[in-house]
Design a protein around this motif. Structure first.
Motif: not given
Length: 178
Positions: A2-6, A8-15, A55-64
């Motif tokens: 859960l900590k890892n998911r949180d 990643k979500q924080q990084v997605v919000e920054e992106i 940036l990691k492509n997967t996180l950028v895809k999620r943010a976009l």
């Protein structure tokens, strides 16, 4: 987990925040660039007020996806670096293309970009980089706005000047007649 998911979500919000604030974003494939060139490129980006990050492509895809910007998803293959221009939308494209031309490097490749959340292909990024500086565009626009007024004033003064010449000619004619 859960900590890892949180995290990643924080990084997605920054992106997402970066993409929302940016007036332009250029996507770069940086495979094979050496450390000296990368350092110089980052220095030039900083000087132009551009944020350059990998940036990691997967996180950028999620943010976009959360921003409903789906056009860039096909570009997110392989290593990707992003140049975010916050104030001058031309700066990231201009710095990057100037650097590629100056260093004659074939390691940096423009994948595409966004300007005001609208997608650009490689040719669009090149066209953006070829635009003159913002100050030059503003000066040209102001000159275009000023030209009709200047011409109108010239026409009015020419009419008055002609009237003065006619009156002066009549005066000289009457003085010569007396």
């Amino acid at each position: 987990m859960l900590k890892n998911r949180d995290l990643k979500q924080q990084v997605v919000e920054e992106i997402k925040g970066r993409f929302e604030r940016a007036s332009s974003v250029i996507l770069v494939d940086y495979r094979g660039i050496n450390v000296a060139d990368d350092t110089e490129l980052r220095k030039q980006f900083r000087g132009a007020g551009v944020e350059y990050v990998v940036l990691k492509n997967t996180l950028v895809k999620r943010a976009l996806g959360e921003l409903n910007i789906d056009e860039m998803e096909s570009l997110l293959e392989g290593p990707s670096a992003f140049a975010f221009g916050y104030e001058d939308p031309v700066a990231p494209a201009k710095v990057l293309t100037d650097f590629i031309v100056k260093t004659k490097t074939d390691h940096l490749k423009v994948k595409g970009g966004l300007v005001d959340k609208r997608p650009l292909d490689v040719a669009g990024v090149k066209a953006l980089a070829d635009l003159p500086p913002k100050e030059v565009l503003i000066a040209k626009m102001m000159g275009s706005l000023n030209a009709p007024i200047t011409n109108f004033v010239g026409v009015l003064s020419a009419t008055l000047r002609s009237l003065v010449y006619v009156i002066d000619a009549v005066r000289k004619q009457k003085e010569g007649a007396e």
